[in-house]
Design a protein around this motif. Structure first.
Motif, short mmCIF file in Angstrom:
data_model
loop_
_atom_site.label_atom_id
_atom_site.label_comp_id
_atom_site.label_asym_id
_atom_site.label_seq_id
_atom_site.Cartn_x
_atom_site.Cartn_y
_atom_site.Cartn_z
N GLU A 1 25.95 -17.52 34.79
CA GLU A 1 27.38 -17.80 34.91
C GLU A 1 28.05 -17.88 33.55
OE1 GLU A 1 28.43 -20.57 38.44
OE2 GLU A 1 26.32 -20.97 37.99
N VAL A 2 27.31 -18.31 32.54
CA VAL A 2 27.84 -18.30 31.16
C VAL A 2 28.03 -16.86 30.70
CG1 VAL A 2 27.36 -18.92 28.76
CG2 VAL A 2 26.81 -20.53 30.59
N HIS B 1 20.63 -19.94 25.43
CA HIS B 1 20.43 -21.10 24.55
C HIS B 1 20.64 -20.73 23.08
CE1 HIS B 1 18.27 -24.21 22.29
NE2 HIS B 1 18.70 -25.00 23.24
N SER C 1 32.43 -23.22 30.69
CA SER C 1 31.11 -22.72 31.11
C SER C 1 30.02 -23.24 30.20
CB SER C 1 31.10 -21.19 31.13
OG SER C 1 31.95 -20.72 32.15
N ASP D 1 18.65 -16.58 31.23
CA ASP D 1 17.90 -17.84 31.18
C ASP D 1 17.15 -18.03 29.87
OD1 ASP D 1 18.71 -18.75 33.68
OD2 ASP D 1 17.06 -17.74 34.71
N TRP E 1 27.11 -25.52 31.61
CA TRP E 1 25.73 -25.04 31.50
C TRP E 1 24.87 -26.06 30.76
CZ3 TRP E 1 23.14 -23.60 26.92
CH2 TRP E 1 21.84 -23.11 27.13
N THR E 2 25.39 -26.60 29.67
CA THR E 2 24.64 -27.59 28.90
C THR E 2 24.29 -28.80 29.75
OG1 THR E 2 25.74 -26.89 26.87
CG2 THR E 2 24.70 -29.03 26.83
N ILE F 1 25.87 -25.39 35.92
CA ILE F 1 25.90 -23.97 36.27
C ILE F 1 24.72 -23.25 35.63
CG2 ILE F 1 28.42 -23.95 36.53
CD1 ILE F 1 28.56 -22.40 33.84
N SER F 2 24.47 -22.04 36.05
CA SER F 2 23.35 -21.26 35.54
C SER F 2 23.74 -20.51 34.26
CB SER F 2 22.89 -20.25 36.59
OG SER F 2 23.89 -19.26 36.76
N ALA F 3 22.74 -20.06 33.55
CA ALA F 3 22.96 -19.28 32.34
C ALA F 3 23.66 -17.96 32.66
CB ALA F 3 21.63 -19.02 31.64
#
Length: 179
Positions: free
Chosen positions: A27-28, A61, A14, A57, A18-19, A23-25
């Protein structure tokens, strides 16, 4: 493979996806929740798993790299061959899980890396074969089978620490193993 190992691989995948923008944040965050349920537990993982979809979102990060570090997992920066290989392996595992079709895997790999990434060169070639199927003697099923075999080869090397390298819930800081 134990459920904690599978959860660690899923979280690592994931992070890579994501990086790369696959996929979306949120999903992480979902993968972090699954990791907690599977028995992985660190402070950073709990904080990451507690994010809402709206917060994800903005927060993933900053929260993902330390959460992975606590588990002894690697956060790959966007650029670089290691990051590209991590994405390719994650996509291969998605195919094997039934989340992608064989042609989708080859298309994504070919579109993302062309014929430039040695690890995925065969998948790029197979994507080309899908394009010329009507002119050759191979069937779609034959190409699908070869794509699946390539995906198995890629997925066989997840680059996730074994249980002897990291004890779930304790973390992997200071672990000097090479990947």
């Amino acid at each position: 493979m134990t459920s904690t190992e599978a959860a660690a691989i899923a979280l690592q995948d994931s992070a890579a996806l994501w990086t790369a923008g696959e996929i979306s944040a949120s999903e992480v965050v979902h993968a972090a929740c699954d990791a907690l349920v599977a028995g992985l537990d660190t402070p950073g993982l709990r904080i990451l798993a507690a994010r809402t979809r709206a917060e994800a979102d903005y927060d993933v990060h900053d929260l993902l790299p330390p959460a992975l570090d606590e588990l002894g997992l690697t956060f790959h920066p966007v650029a670089g061959e290691a990051a590209q290989e991590a994405v390719a392996r994650a996509l291969a595992r998605r195919l094997l899980a039934g989340d992608l079709k064989p042609w989708e895997l080859t298309f994504r790999i070919h579109q993302r890396y062309g014929h430039e990434l040695p690890l995925t060169e065969r998948l790029a070639e197979l994507d080309d074969e899908y394009d010329i199927i009507e002119y050759g003697d191979r069937t779609v099923d034959h190409i699908h089978a070869e794509v699946t075999a390539e995906a198995r080869r890629l997925a066989a090397h997840p680059r996730v620490p074994t249980e002897s390298e990291v004890i779930p819930g304790v973390g992997g800081r200071g672990n000097s193993r090479s990947r």
